[in-house]
Design a protein around this motif. Structure first.
Motif, PDB file in Angstrom:
ATOM      1  N   PHE A  86       0.817  -1.197   0.000  1.00  0.00           N
ATOM      2  CA  PHE A  86       0.000   0.000   0.000  1.00  0.00           C
ATOM      3  C   PHE A  86       0.860   1.259   0.000  1.00  0.00           C
ATOM      4  O   PHE A  86       1.984   1.262   0.471  1.00  0.00           O
ATOM      5  CB  PHE A  86      -0.947   0.010   1.197  1.00  0.00           C
ATOM      6  N   THR A  87       0.295   2.325  -0.529  1.00  0.00           N
ATOM      7  CA  THR A  87       0.974   3.614  -0.588  1.00  0.00           C
ATOM      8  C   THR A  87       0.087   4.664   0.049  1.00  0.00           C
ATOM      9  O   THR A  87      -1.066   4.395   0.395  1.00  0.00           O
ATOM     10  CB  THR A  87       1.263   4.004  -2.057  1.00  0.00           C
ATOM     11  N   GLU A  88       0.597   5.872   0.167  1.00  0.00           N
ATOM     12  CA  GLU A  88      -0.181   6.995   0.684  1.00  0.00           C
ATOM     13  C   GLU A  88      -1.066   7.605  -0.401  1.00  0.00           C
ATOM     14  O   GLU A  88      -1.948   8.394  -0.113  1.00  0.00           O
ATOM     15  CB  GLU A  88       0.754   8.079   1.228  1.00  0.00           C
ATOM     16  N   ALA A  89      -0.805   7.245  -1.650  1.00  0.00           N
ATOM     17  CA  ALA A  89      -1.585   7.795  -2.766  1.00  0.00           C
ATOM     18  C   ALA A  89      -2.974   7.151  -2.792  1.00  0.00           C
ATOM     19  O   ALA A  89      -3.193   6.078  -2.226  1.00  0.00           O
ATOM     20  CB  ALA A  89      -0.862   7.542  -4.081  1.00  0.00           C
ATOM     21  N   ASP A  90      -3.902   7.794  -3.467  1.00  0.00           N
ATOM     22  CA  ASP A  90      -5.250   7.263  -3.626  1.00  0.00           C
ATOM     23  C   ASP A  90      -5.196   6.110  -4.622  1.00  0.00           C
ATOM     24  O   ASP A  90      -5.091   6.322  -5.828  1.00  0.00           O
ATOM     25  CB  ASP A  90      -6.183   8.367  -4.111  1.00  0.00           C
ATOM     26  N   GLU A  91      -5.263   4.893  -4.117  1.00  0.00           N
ATOM     27  CA  GLU A  91      -5.085   3.726  -4.974  1.00  0.00           C
ATOM     28  C   GLU A  91      -6.284   3.454  -5.871  1.00  0.00           C
ATOM     29  O   GLU A  91      -6.178   2.682  -6.815  1.00  0.00           O
ATOM     30  CB  GLU A  91      -4.724   2.515  -4.128  1.00  0.00           C
ATOM     31  N   SER A  92      -7.410   4.090  -5.603  1.00  0.00           N
ATOM     32  CA  SER A  92      -8.536   3.938  -6.518  1.00  0.00           C
ATOM     33  C   SER A  92      -8.251   4.628  -7.846  1.00  0.00           C
ATOM     34  O   SER A  92      -8.928   4.390  -8.835  1.00  0.00           O
ATOM     35  CB  SER A  92      -9.820   4.494  -5.890  1.00  0.00           C
ATOM     36  N   GLU A  93      -7.233   5.478  -7.865  1.00  0.00           N
ATOM     37  CA  GLU A  93      -6.839   6.183  -9.087  1.00  0.00           C
ATOM     38  C   GLU A  93      -5.791   5.412  -9.899  1.00  0.00           C
ATOM     39  O   GLU A  93      -5.505   5.777 -11.030  1.00  0.00           O
ATOM     40  CB  GLU A  93      -6.285   7.564  -8.742  1.00  0.00           C
ATOM     41  N   LEU A 103       4.414  -3.434 -18.891  1.00  0.00           N
ATOM     42  CA  LEU A 103       3.541  -3.239 -17.742  1.00  0.00           C
ATOM     43  C   LEU A 103       3.471  -1.743 -17.474  1.00  0.00           C
ATOM     44  O   LEU A 103       4.500  -1.073 -17.385  1.00  0.00           O
ATOM     45  CB  LEU A 103       4.159  -3.976 -16.551  1.00  0.00           C
ATOM     46  N   HIS A 104       2.253  -1.198 -17.347  1.00  0.00           N
ATOM     47  CA  HIS A 104       2.067   0.248 -17.214  1.00  0.00           C
ATOM     48  C   HIS A 104       1.209   0.545 -15.989  1.00  0.00           C
ATOM     49  O   HIS A 104       0.187  -0.102 -15.779  1.00  0.00           O
ATOM     50  CB  HIS A 104       1.378   0.830 -18.450  1.00  0.00           C
ATOM     51  N   LEU A 105       1.627   1.538 -15.229  1.00  0.00           N
ATOM     52  CA  LEU A 105       0.849   2.019 -14.092  1.00  0.00           C
ATOM     53  C   LEU A 105       0.548   3.485 -14.344  1.00  0.00           C
ATOM     54  O   LEU A 105       1.460   4.283 -14.549  1.00  0.00           O
ATOM     55  CB  LEU A 105       1.628   1.859 -12.788  1.00  0.00           C
ATOM     56  N   ASP A 106      -0.727   3.818 -14.348  1.00  0.00           N
ATOM     57  CA  ASP A 106      -1.151   5.197 -14.602  1.00  0.00           C
ATOM     58  C   ASP A 106      -1.848   5.749 -13.361  1.00  0.00           C
ATOM     59  O   ASP A 106      -2.663   5.070 -12.732  1.00  0.00           O
ATOM     60  CB  ASP A 106      -2.099   5.265 -15.790  1.00  0.00           C
ATOM     61  N   HIS A 107      -1.518   7.003 -13.035  1.00  0.00           N
ATOM     62  CA  HIS A 107      -2.106   7.695 -11.892  1.00  0.00           C
ATOM     63  C   HIS A 107      -2.168   9.175 -12.240  1.00  0.00           C
ATOM     64  O   HIS A 107      -1.301   9.685 -12.939  1.00  0.00           O
ATOM     65  CB  HIS A 107      -1.238   7.477 -10.643  1.00  0.00           C
ATOM     66  N   THR A 131      -8.078  -1.827 -11.985  1.00  0.00           N
ATOM     67  CA  THR A 131      -7.990  -0.683 -11.081  1.00  0.00           C
ATOM     68  C   THR A 131      -7.635  -1.227  -9.711  1.00  0.00           C
ATOM     69  O   THR A 131      -8.203  -2.212  -9.265  1.00  0.00           O
ATOM     70  CB  THR A 131      -9.340   0.058 -11.029  1.00  0.00           C
ATOM     71  N   LEU A 132      -6.694  -0.596  -9.038  1.00  0.00           N
ATOM     72  CA  LEU A 132      -6.157  -1.144  -7.797  1.00  0.00           C
ATOM     73  C   LEU A 132      -6.935  -0.750  -6.547  1.00  0.00           C
ATOM     74  O   LEU A 132      -6.438  -0.902  -5.446  1.00  0.00           O
ATOM     75  CB  LEU A 132      -4.693  -0.732  -7.641  1.00  0.00           C
ATOM     76  N   SER A 133      -8.139  -0.297  -6.711  1.00  0.00           N
ATOM     77  CA  SER A 133      -8.957   0.117  -5.580  1.00  0.00           C
ATOM     78  C   SER A 133      -9.259  -1.083  -4.681  1.00  0.00           C
ATOM     79  O   SER A 133      -9.955  -2.013  -5.082  1.00  0.00           O
ATOM     80  CB  SER A 133     -10.258   0.735  -6.088  1.00  0.00           C
ATOM     81  N   GLY A 134      -8.730  -1.068  -3.457  1.00  0.00           N
ATOM     82  CA  GLY A 134      -9.003  -2.116  -2.474  1.00  0.00           C
ATOM     83  C   GLY A 134      -8.336  -3.443  -2.747  1.00  0.00           C
ATOM     84  O   GLY A 134      -8.695  -4.441  -2.135  1.00  0.00           O
ATOM     85  N   ILE A 135      -7.369  -3.492  -3.629  1.00  0.00           N
ATOM     86  CA  ILE A 135      -6.709  -4.752  -3.982  1.00  0.00           C
ATOM     87  C   ILE A 135      -5.406  -4.884  -3.197  1.00  0.00           C
ATOM     88  O   ILE A 135      -4.597  -3.966  -3.164  1.00  0.00           O
ATOM     89  CB  ILE A 135      -6.423  -4.820  -5.493  1.00  0.00           C
TER      90      ILE A 135
END
Length: 156
Positions: A86-93, A103-107, A131-135
């Protein structure tokens, strides 16, 4: 015995000294709090970027292992769970994508965007967008000629 009022300025200078000492203390505490806040913010940002980098490296390594499995003869199926730190960033984004280019991660915060190339030595194709929300774990799966990402454990 008579008393007279005299003009004594020694007390006034002592009071001014107390006031200036107090103001100097307030100034030092203010500077310290600004410095501590900046230090905390920099530490949090460093933690975010480090956690994202390590997460992406773990996922890329899992994709490479799925590629190795895809080169085996027969109807090989492969699945591996990768823990997402987990990070401090909003992971739902966060949007994680796997395609033939990598492999690409967009925020929305562009400093957290990541692109990692993969060897693309798989016997099949790549796909997956989650989307990594709650994963807390991501599955890297090779099945029927396709290496893909999933938030759920495969059924095989």
């Amino acid at each position: 015995m008579t008393r007279e009022l005299t003009k004594d300025e020694a007390g006034a200078s002592t009071e001014l000294g107390y006031i200036f000492t107090f103001l100097l203390g307030v100034l030092f505490l203010s500077i310290f709090s600004v410095w501590a806040f900046g230090l905390e913010t920099a530490t949090r940002e460093n933690w975010n970027t480090t956690a994202v980098d390590v997460n992406m490296a773990d996922l890329a390594a899992a994709v490479e292992r799925a590629d190795l499995a895809s080169r085996e003869d027969g109807g090989v199926k492969y699945a591996e769970s990768v823990k997402w730190r987990f990070t401090e960033a909003d992971e739902s984004e966060f949007i994680l994508t796997l395609d033939d280019e990598g492999l690409h991660l967009d925020h929305p915060e562009n400093e957290l965007d990541r692109d990692i190339s993969i060897s693309a030595t798989s016997g099949g194709n790549y796909s997956g967008r989650i989307t990594l929300s709650g994963i807390s774990e991501i599955w890297v799966v090779y099945e029927d000629g396709v290496t893909y990402l999933s938030a759920n454990r495969p059924d095989f």
